[in-house]
Motif scaffolding. Sequence first.
Motif, PDB file in Angstrom:
ATOM      1  N   LEU A 131       0.807  -1.230   0.000  1.00 25.88           N
ATOM      2  CA  LEU A 131       0.000   0.000   0.000  1.00 25.88           C
ATOM      3  C   LEU A 131       0.840   1.280   0.000  1.00 25.88           C
ATOM      4  O   LEU A 131       0.419   2.285  -0.545  1.00 25.88           O
ATOM      5  CB  LEU A 131      -0.947   0.032   1.198  1.00 25.88           C
ATOM      6  N   SER A 132       1.994   1.245   0.617  1.00 23.10           N
ATOM      7  CA  SER A 132       2.809   2.454   0.724  1.00 23.10           C
ATOM      8  C   SER A 132       3.730   2.593  -0.474  1.00 23.10           C
ATOM      9  O   SER A 132       4.492   1.676  -0.792  1.00 23.10           O
ATOM     10  CB  SER A 132       3.656   2.429   1.993  1.00 23.10           C
ATOM     11  N   PRO A 133       3.694   3.756  -1.125  1.00 26.29           N
ATOM     12  CA  PRO A 133       4.623   3.969  -2.244  1.00 26.29           C
ATOM     13  C   PRO A 133       6.074   4.081  -1.774  1.00 26.29           C
ATOM     14  O   PRO A 133       6.993   3.971  -2.575  1.00 26.29           O
ATOM     15  CB  PRO A 133       4.138   5.280  -2.869  1.00 26.29           C
ATOM     16  N   ALA A 134       6.277   4.258  -0.470  1.00 26.52           N
ATOM     17  CA  ALA A 134       7.634   4.417   0.069  1.00 26.52           C
ATOM     18  C   ALA A 134       8.170   3.126   0.672  1.00 26.52           C
ATOM     19  O   ALA A 134       9.233   3.124   1.291  1.00 26.52           O
ATOM     20  CB  ALA A 134       7.638   5.518   1.118  1.00 26.52           C
ATOM     21  N   GLU A 135       7.459   2.021   0.475  1.00 19.52           N
ATOM     22  CA  GLU A 135       7.860   0.756   1.082  1.00 19.52           C
ATOM     23  C   GLU A 135       9.274   0.345   0.649  1.00 19.52           C
ATOM     24  O   GLU A 135      10.112  -0.007   1.493  1.00 19.52           O
ATOM     25  CB  GLU A 135       6.848  -0.322   0.693  1.00 19.52           C
ATOM     26  N   ALA A 136       9.558   0.394  -0.623  1.00 19.48           N
ATOM     27  CA  ALA A 136      10.860  -0.048  -1.131  1.00 19.48           C
ATOM     28  C   ALA A 136      11.990   0.846  -0.636  1.00 19.48           C
ATOM     29  O   ALA A 136      13.041   0.355  -0.210  1.00 19.48           O
ATOM     30  CB  ALA A 136      10.843  -0.084  -2.657  1.00 19.48           C
ATOM     31  N   ILE A 137      11.786   2.150  -0.678  1.00 14.75           N
ATOM     32  CA  ILE A 137      12.850   3.071  -0.241  1.00 14.75           C
ATOM     33  C   ILE A 137      13.039   2.982   1.272  1.00 14.75           C
ATOM     34  O   ILE A 137      14.163   3.074   1.768  1.00 14.75           O
ATOM     35  CB  ILE A 137      12.587   4.522  -0.705  1.00 14.75           C
ATOM     36  N   ALA A 138      11.960   2.764   2.023  1.00 18.36           N
ATOM     37  CA  ALA A 138      12.080   2.612   3.476  1.00 18.36           C
ATOM     38  C   ALA A 138      12.887   1.358   3.800  1.00 18.36           C
ATOM     39  O   ALA A 138      13.789   1.377   4.650  1.00 18.36           O
ATOM     40  CB  ALA A 138      10.698   2.538   4.120  1.00 18.36           C
ATOM     41  N   SER A 139      12.580   0.266   3.123  1.00 18.38           N
ATOM     42  CA  SER A 139      13.290  -0.992   3.344  1.00 18.38           C
ATOM     43  C   SER A 139      14.769  -0.844   2.991  1.00 18.38           C
ATOM     44  O   SER A 139      15.652  -1.246   3.761  1.00 18.38           O
ATOM     45  CB  SER A 139      12.652  -2.099   2.505  1.00 18.38           C
ATOM     46  N   ALA A 140      15.051  -0.271   1.840  1.00 21.64           N
ATOM     47  CA  ALA A 140      16.439  -0.104   1.401  1.00 21.64           C
ATOM     48  C   ALA A 140      17.217   0.819   2.335  1.00 21.64           C
ATOM     49  O   ALA A 140      18.389   0.567   2.634  1.00 21.64           O
ATOM     50  CB  ALA A 140      16.465   0.440  -0.030  1.00 21.64           C
ATOM     51  N   ILE A 176      16.602   1.507   5.659  1.00 17.38           N
ATOM     52  CA  ILE A 176      16.844   0.861   6.951  1.00 17.38           C
ATOM     53  C   ILE A 176      17.900  -0.232   6.790  1.00 17.38           C
ATOM     54  O   ILE A 176      18.787  -0.387   7.639  1.00 17.38           O
ATOM     55  CB  ILE A 176      15.532   0.292   7.544  1.00 17.38           C
ATOM     56  N   ASP A 177      17.820  -0.976   5.694  1.00 14.60           N
ATOM     57  CA  ASP A 177      18.816  -2.005   5.423  1.00 14.60           C
ATOM     58  C   ASP A 177      20.220  -1.397   5.387  1.00 14.60           C
ATOM     59  O   ASP A 177      21.151  -1.902   6.020  1.00 14.60           O
ATOM     60  CB  ASP A 177      18.504  -2.698   4.091  1.00 14.60           C
ATOM     61  N   ARG A 178      20.362  -0.302   4.689  1.00 13.55           N
ATOM     62  CA  ARG A 178      21.677   0.345   4.550  1.00 13.55           C
ATOM     63  C   ARG A 178      22.119   0.967   5.873  1.00 13.55           C
ATOM     64  O   ARG A 178      23.275   0.847   6.253  1.00 13.55           O
ATOM     65  CB  ARG A 178      21.583   1.409   3.439  1.00 13.55           C
ATOM     66  N   LEU A 179      21.197   1.629   6.597  1.00 17.64           N
ATOM     67  CA  LEU A 179      21.565   2.294   7.855  1.00 17.64           C
ATOM     68  C   LEU A 179      21.914   1.303   8.968  1.00 17.64           C
ATOM     69  O   LEU A 179      22.679   1.639   9.873  1.00 17.64           O
ATOM     70  CB  LEU A 179      20.437   3.223   8.320  1.00 17.64           C
ATOM     71  N   THR A 180      21.322   0.096   8.919  1.00 17.15           N
ATOM     72  CA  THR A 180      21.620  -0.902   9.957  1.00 17.15           C
ATOM     73  C   THR A 180      22.650  -1.924   9.475  1.00 17.15           C
ATOM     74  O   THR A 180      22.840  -2.963  10.115  1.00 17.15           O
ATOM     75  CB  THR A 180      20.332  -1.641  10.391  1.00 17.15           C
ATOM     76  N   PHE A 181      23.302  -1.630   8.359  1.00 17.78           N
ATOM     77  CA  PHE A 181      24.326  -2.516   7.791  1.00 17.78           C
ATOM     78  C   PHE A 181      23.791  -3.927   7.584  1.00 17.78           C
ATOM     79  O   PHE A 181      24.465  -4.919   7.851  1.00 17.78           O
ATOM     80  CB  PHE A 181      25.592  -2.527   8.671  1.00 17.78           C
ATOM     81  N   GLY A 182      22.535  -4.010   7.141  1.00 18.80           N
ATOM     82  CA  GLY A 182      21.921  -5.278   6.808  1.00 18.80           C
ATOM     83  C   GLY A 182      21.313  -6.038   7.974  1.00 18.80           C
ATOM     84  O   GLY A 182      20.743  -7.117   7.784  1.00 18.80           O
ATOM     85  N   LEU A 183      21.389  -5.489   9.183  1.00 17.78           N
ATOM     86  CA  LEU A 183      20.817  -6.186  10.341  1.00 17.78           C
ATOM     87  C   LEU A 183      19.290  -6.207  10.301  1.00 17.78           C
ATOM     88  O   LEU A 183      18.661  -7.158  10.775  1.00 17.78           O
ATOM     89  CB  LEU A 183      21.294  -5.550  11.643  1.00 17.78           C
ATOM     90  N   VAL A 184      18.687  -5.151   9.783  1.00 23.04           N
ATOM     91  CA  VAL A 184      17.227  -5.079   9.653  1.00 23.04           C
ATOM     92  C   VAL A 184      16.942  -4.799   8.183  1.00 23.04           C
ATOM     93  O   VAL A 184      17.367  -3.773   7.645  1.00 23.04           O
ATOM     94  CB  VAL A 184      16.625  -3.962  10.536  1.00 23.04           C
ATOM     95  N   SER A 185      16.234  -5.716   7.542  1.00 25.12           N
ATOM     96  CA  SER A 185      15.964  -5.526   6.117  1.00 25.12           C
ATOM     97  C   SER A 185      14.591  -6.070   5.761  1.00 25.12           C
ATOM     98  O   SER A 185      13.907  -6.657   6.603  1.00 25.12           O
ATOM     99  CB  SER A 185      17.049  -6.218   5.281  1.00 25.12           C
ATOM    100  N   GLY A 186      14.205  -5.867   4.521  1.00 26.83           N
ATOM    101  CA  GLY A 186      12.950  -6.395   3.995  1.00 26.83           C
ATOM    102  C   GLY A 186      11.733  -5.977   4.793  1.00 26.83           C
ATOM    103  O   GLY A 186      11.584  -4.812   5.184  1.00 26.83           O
ATOM    104  N   HIS A 187      10.873  -6.953   5.051  1.00 23.90           N
ATOM    105  CA  HIS A 187       9.610  -6.689   5.745  1.00 23.90           C
ATOM    106  C   HIS A 187       9.844  -6.122   7.143  1.00 23.90           C
ATOM    107  O   HIS A 187       9.100  -5.250   7.595  1.00 23.90           O
ATOM    108  CB  HIS A 187       8.761  -7.963   5.814  1.00 23.90           C
ATOM    109  N   ASN A 188      10.873  -6.608   7.830  1.00 27.23           N
ATOM    110  CA  ASN A 188      11.153  -6.109   9.186  1.00 27.23           C
ATOM    111  C   ASN A 188      11.549  -4.631   9.164  1.00 27.23           C
ATOM    112  O   ASN A 188      11.198  -3.885  10.079  1.00 27.23           O
ATOM    113  CB  ASN A 188      12.251  -6.949   9.852  1.00 27.23           C
ATOM    114  N   ALA A 189      12.252  -4.210   8.148  1.00 23.56           N
ATOM    115  CA  ALA A 189      12.626  -2.791   8.027  1.00 23.56           C
ATOM    116  C   ALA A 189      11.385  -1.933   7.818  1.00 23.56           C
ATOM    117  O   ALA A 189      11.255  -0.863   8.421  1.00 23.56           O
ATOM    118  CB  ALA A 189      13.608  -2.599   6.875  1.00 23.56           C
ATOM    119  N   VAL A 190      10.481  -2.406   6.979  1.00 25.51           N
ATOM    120  CA  VAL A 190       9.242  -1.672   6.727  1.00 25.51           C
ATOM    121  C   VAL A 190       8.378  -1.658   7.993  1.00 25.51           C
ATOM    122  O   VAL A 190       7.786  -0.632   8.340  1.00 25.51           O
ATOM    123  CB  VAL A 190       8.475  -2.254   5.528  1.00 25.51           C
TER     124      VAL A 190
END
Length: 182
Positions: free
Chosen positions: A72-81, A83-97
């Motif tokens: 539903l969110s147009p920002a889902e992909a950018i939010a996931s990417a 958080i993934d980058r800021l947490t050095f891959g510790l939180v990614s994908g659905h968990n990042a969103v």
Amino acid sequence: MSQLVVDGPGRSGTRAPLSTRLAGGRTALTARVTAAVDRLRAFLVAYSLHALRISLGLVFLGFGVLKFFPGLSPAEAIASATIDRLTFGLVSGHNAVLLTAVTETVIGLTLVTGKFLRVGVVVLGGALIGIMSPLALFTAELFPHGPSLMGQYVLKDIVLAAAALVVAAYALGARLGSGSDD
């Protein structure tokens, strides 16, 4: 200099010069305008920061709740990417969103209700890092040959960040002065 003299019932035949009478009218008009500006200023001092806080909260709440529903969110992909980058891959994908959804919803609820506002402002301060990060982390994707649609979406966050700074300053004790700076 000649004077404009108006004779009529109850008039003595002499009056002040037209320029003096117009100046007196301007003074009365100026007084009315000044009084209206003062009332407007008092209204804005009383309500504008609350309106900004609540409207900013509604924006965060709306964007946050959307992220709880995949797709539903147009920002889902950018939010996931992001958080993934800021947490050095510790939180990614659905968990990042999901983390983003919870964070934005908490911020929105504190801003809308005014409850736990200082906590919400601290969370907002941390969230602003994530909110503004795509501008640095994904510049090429956001602005391939000018701002993409996602680039425009992220650019509007600059306004949200500025509004958040004003709300945060107020929540932490700053007060809008009612004096005139003009």
